[in-house]
Design a protein around this motif. Structure first.
Motif, PDB file in Angstrom:
ATOM      1  N   GLY A 299      -0.620  10.508 -21.677  1.00  0.00           N
ATOM      2  CA  GLY A 299      -0.613  10.705 -23.125  1.00  0.00           C
ATOM      3  C   GLY A 299      -1.912  11.295 -23.642  1.00  0.00           C
ATOM      4  O   GLY A 299      -2.584  12.084 -22.968  1.00  0.00           O
ATOM      5  N   ASP A 300      -2.291  10.904 -24.870  1.00  0.00           N
ATOM      6  CA  ASP A 300      -3.495  11.453 -25.500  1.00  0.00           C
ATOM      7  C   ASP A 300      -4.765  11.120 -24.733  1.00  0.00           C
ATOM      8  O   ASP A 300      -5.776  11.814 -24.873  1.00  0.00           O
ATOM      9  CB  ASP A 300      -3.624  10.930 -26.933  1.00  0.00           C
ATOM     10  N   ALA A 301      -4.751  10.082 -23.940  1.00  0.00           N
ATOM     11  CA  ALA A 301      -5.926   9.783 -23.126  1.00  0.00           C
ATOM     12  C   ALA A 301      -6.177  10.885 -22.109  1.00  0.00           C
ATOM     13  O   ALA A 301      -7.322  11.191 -21.768  1.00  0.00           O
ATOM     14  CB  ALA A 301      -5.742   8.444 -22.408  1.00  0.00           C
ATOM     15  N   ALA A 302      -5.097  11.504 -21.627  1.00  0.00           N
ATOM     16  CA  ALA A 302      -5.216  12.553 -20.613  1.00  0.00           C
ATOM     17  C   ALA A 302      -5.326  13.937 -21.218  1.00  0.00           C
ATOM     18  O   ALA A 302      -6.112  14.763 -20.759  1.00  0.00           O
ATOM     19  CB  ALA A 302      -4.012  12.505 -19.668  1.00  0.00           C
ATOM     20  N   HIS A 303      -4.529  14.226 -22.254  1.00  0.00           N
ATOM     21  CA  HIS A 303      -4.425  15.604 -22.739  1.00  0.00           C
ATOM     22  C   HIS A 303      -4.218  15.653 -24.263  1.00  0.00           C
ATOM     23  O   HIS A 303      -3.191  16.121 -24.744  1.00  0.00           O
ATOM     24  CB  HIS A 303      -3.271  16.332 -22.032  1.00  0.00           C
ATOM     25  N   PRO A 304      -5.194  15.175 -25.051  1.00  0.00           N
ATOM     26  CA  PRO A 304      -5.053  15.248 -26.513  1.00  0.00           C
ATOM     27  C   PRO A 304      -4.950  16.699 -26.966  1.00  0.00           C
ATOM     28  O   PRO A 304      -5.596  17.591 -26.407  1.00  0.00           O
ATOM     29  CB  PRO A 304      -6.330  14.588 -27.027  1.00  0.00           C
ATOM     30  N   MET A 305      -4.136  16.924 -27.975  1.00  0.00           N
ATOM     31  CA  MET A 305      -3.861  18.290 -28.422  1.00  0.00           C
ATOM     32  C   MET A 305      -3.845  18.357 -29.943  1.00  0.00           C
ATOM     33  O   MET A 305      -3.687  17.345 -30.622  1.00  0.00           O
ATOM     34  CB  MET A 305      -2.523  18.768 -27.845  1.00  0.00           C
ATOM     35  N   LEU A 306      -4.007  19.555 -30.470  1.00  0.00           N
ATOM     36  CA  LEU A 306      -3.862  19.773 -31.902  1.00  0.00           C
ATOM     37  C   LEU A 306      -2.393  19.597 -32.292  1.00  0.00           C
ATOM     38  O   LEU A 306      -1.488  19.640 -31.457  1.00  0.00           O
ATOM     39  CB  LEU A 306      -4.369  21.158 -32.291  1.00  0.00           C
ATOM     40  N   VAL A 307      -2.174  19.437 -33.594  1.00  0.00           N
ATOM     41  CA  VAL A 307      -0.868  18.954 -34.057  1.00  0.00           C
ATOM     42  C   VAL A 307       0.194  20.041 -34.196  1.00  0.00           C
ATOM     43  O   VAL A 307       1.363  19.723 -34.448  1.00  0.00           O
ATOM     44  CB  VAL A 307      -1.031  18.245 -35.423  1.00  0.00           C
ATOM     45  N   SER A 308      -0.148  21.302 -34.027  1.00  0.00           N
ATOM     46  CA  SER A 308       0.748  22.379 -34.437  1.00  0.00           C
ATOM     47  C   SER A 308       2.100  22.371 -33.739  1.00  0.00           C
ATOM     48  O   SER A 308       3.106  22.726 -34.337  1.00  0.00           O
ATOM     49  CB  SER A 308       0.073  23.743 -34.239  1.00  0.00           C
ATOM     50  N   LEU A 309       2.165  22.001 -32.471  1.00  0.00           N
ATOM     51  CA  LEU A 309       3.444  21.971 -31.779  1.00  0.00           C
ATOM     52  C   LEU A 309       4.209  20.669 -32.008  1.00  0.00           C
ATOM     53  O   LEU A 309       5.388  20.581 -31.680  1.00  0.00           O
ATOM     54  CB  LEU A 309       3.245  22.174 -30.271  1.00  0.00           C
ATOM     55  N   GLY A 310       3.545  19.657 -32.529  1.00  0.00           N
ATOM     56  CA  GLY A 310       4.204  18.381 -32.765  1.00  0.00           C
ATOM     57  C   GLY A 310       4.706  17.721 -31.496  1.00  0.00           C
ATOM     58  O   GLY A 310       5.738  17.049 -31.507  1.00  0.00           O
ATOM     59  N   GLN A 311       3.974  17.889 -30.384  1.00  0.00           N
ATOM     60  CA  GLN A 311       4.466  17.415 -29.097  1.00  0.00           C
ATOM     61  C   GLN A 311       3.582  16.351 -28.451  1.00  0.00           C
ATOM     62  O   GLN A 311       3.785  16.011 -27.279  1.00  0.00           O
ATOM     63  CB  GLN A 311       4.606  18.611 -28.140  1.00  0.00           C
ATOM     64  N   GLY A 312       2.621  15.814 -29.167  1.00  0.00           N
ATOM     65  CA  GLY A 312       1.734  14.822 -28.568  1.00  0.00           C
ATOM     66  C   GLY A 312       2.479  13.607 -28.039  1.00  0.00           C
ATOM     67  O   GLY A 312       2.326  13.218 -26.873  1.00  0.00           O
ATOM     68  N   ALA A 313       3.315  12.988 -28.881  1.00  0.00           N
ATOM     69  CA  ALA A 313       4.070  11.814 -28.453  1.00  0.00           C
ATOM     70  C   ALA A 313       5.100  12.183 -27.397  1.00  0.00           C
ATOM     71  O   ALA A 313       5.337  11.426 -26.444  1.00  0.00           O
ATOM     72  CB  ALA A 313       4.744  11.165 -29.654  1.00  0.00           C
ATOM     73  N   ALA A 314       5.716  13.355 -27.539  1.00  0.00           N
ATOM     74  CA  ALA A 314       6.727  13.785 -26.571  1.00  0.00           C
ATOM     75  C   ALA A 314       6.126  13.941 -25.180  1.00  0.00           C
ATOM     76  O   ALA A 314       6.739  13.538 -24.175  1.00  0.00           O
ATOM     77  CB  ALA A 314       7.365  15.101 -27.023  1.00  0.00           C
ATOM     78  N   LEU A 315       4.921  14.504 -25.094  1.00  0.00           N
ATOM     79  CA  LEU A 315       4.281  14.667 -23.791  1.00  0.00           C
ATOM     80  C   LEU A 315       3.939  13.319 -23.169  1.00  0.00           C
ATOM     81  O   LEU A 315       4.001  13.154 -21.942  1.00  0.00           O
ATOM     82  CB  LEU A 315       3.025  15.525 -23.909  1.00  0.00           C
ATOM     83  N   ALA A 316       3.576  12.354 -23.993  1.00  0.00           N
ATOM     84  CA  ALA A 316       3.303  11.017 -23.466  1.00  0.00           C
ATOM     85  C   ALA A 316       4.570  10.404 -22.863  1.00  0.00           C
ATOM     86  O   ALA A 316       4.512   9.745 -21.806  1.00  0.00           O
ATOM     87  CB  ALA A 316       2.751  10.118 -24.566  1.00  0.00           C
ATOM     88  N   ILE A 317       5.707  10.614 -23.511  1.00  0.00           N
ATOM     89  CA  ILE A 317       6.980  10.107 -22.977  1.00  0.00           C
ATOM     90  C   ILE A 317       7.319  10.810 -21.669  1.00  0.00           C
ATOM     91  O   ILE A 317       7.745  10.176 -20.694  1.00  0.00           O
ATOM     92  CB  ILE A 317       8.101  10.285 -24.017  1.00  0.00           C
ATOM     93  N   GLU A 318       7.120  12.131 -21.642  1.00  0.00           N
ATOM     94  CA  GLU A 318       7.340  12.861 -20.389  1.00  0.00           C
ATOM     95  C   GLU A 318       6.453  12.313 -19.273  1.00  0.00           C
ATOM     96  O   GLU A 318       6.901  12.117 -18.135  1.00  0.00           O
ATOM     97  CB  GLU A 318       7.063  14.345 -20.589  1.00  0.00           C
ATOM     98  N   ASP A 319       5.176  12.079 -19.593  1.00  0.00           N
ATOM     99  CA  ASP A 319       4.260  11.513 -18.604  1.00  0.00           C
ATOM    100  C   ASP A 319       4.829  10.215 -18.034  1.00  0.00           C
ATOM    101  O   ASP A 319       4.798   9.987 -16.813  1.00  0.00           O
ATOM    102  CB  ASP A 319       2.903  11.206 -19.241  1.00  0.00           C
TER     103      ASP A 319
END
Length: 234
Positions: free
Chosen positions: A134-154
């Motif tokens: 999640g954000d601990a590994a790969h924090p990102m800017l908000v434009s794609l709206g995928q921060g939480a989604a990537l954490a779930i994928e992880d």
């Protein structure tokens, strides 16, 4: 040990050399509020662009809306540049009626203010029996709206690697190797899109608007599919 402790991860600092946040050079304000408007039909989601600022408005059901707004700030400015509700409303004076009404209808103490920022992409997420997600590994800017989604994928990929693992460190390194290409690409894409969305100069923002008005829909569809489709369709 799994590190899912967010943007300011303590475990990340143990895994890698401490890195400073990378500024996005804009502020964000966001809120959820009971809200109705003739333009906001069921499932409504709209993105309004200006010069150096944006606004998003979405129906989230049960008579409630989620909204967010942005405004460029000077490079190096911090989150101390917080604004009150009236100041935020002033930034969007003259925008669409539903934008102004959403801000007016929001109690000031429910508006969240954050500084847009990410971190340089981290190539090593773990060592031994420790890893990040999640954000601990790969924090990102908000434009794609995928921060939480990537954490779930992880979490899904990590579970798959752990399911039949006989040697934990190898399973964790396998999870990291599988996740790095996609997350690195989306962190970079979020920053690139953010820079485009926040363009402030009159010529650059006009060229941006013309591009999005006249580029074929198929181009945007393919770009969105690459972000939103996971695992990739064969």
């Amino acid at each position: 040990m799994r590190g899912a402790d967010g943007f300011n991860s303590t475990i990340r600092r143990q895994v890698a050399v401490a890195d400073d946040p990378r500024p996005g050079n804009y502020m964000c304000w966001l809120a959820t509020v009971p809200f109705g408007h003739p333009r906001m039909t069921k499932g409504y989601a709209a993105h309004y662009w200006g010069r150096g600022q944006r606004f998003g408005l979405a129906d989230i059901g049960h008579g409630r809306a989620y909204w967010w707004g942005t405004k460029n700030i000077p490079a190096g400015a911090s989150g101390s540049r917080r604004l009150g509700k009236e100041q935020i409303a002033g930034l969007f004076a003259g925008w669409a009626d539903e934008v102004q009404e959403a801000i007016r209808g929001t109690p000031e103490d429910t508006i969240v203010s954050i500084t847009a920022q990410d971190r340089p992409f981290l190539q090593r997420w773990g060592t031994g029996r420790m890893t990040l997600l999640g954000d601990a590994a790969h924090p990102m800017l908000v434009s794609l709206g995928q921060g939480a989604a990537l954490a779930i994928e992880d979490a899904v990929v990590l579970a798959e690697h752990l399911k039949e693992a006989t040697e934990l460190p190898s399973a964790l390194r396998g999870y990291e190797d599988q996740r790095r290409p996609r997350t690195e690409a989306l962190v970079a894409a979020a920053r690139a899109l953010s820079e485009t969305e926040q363009l402030e100069g009159p010529f650059a923002s006009r060229m941006r608007d013309l591009y999005f008005r006249f580029a074929p829909l198929s181009k945007f569809t393919s770009q969105n599919e690459a972000v939103l489709t996971w695992p990739p369709l064969g």
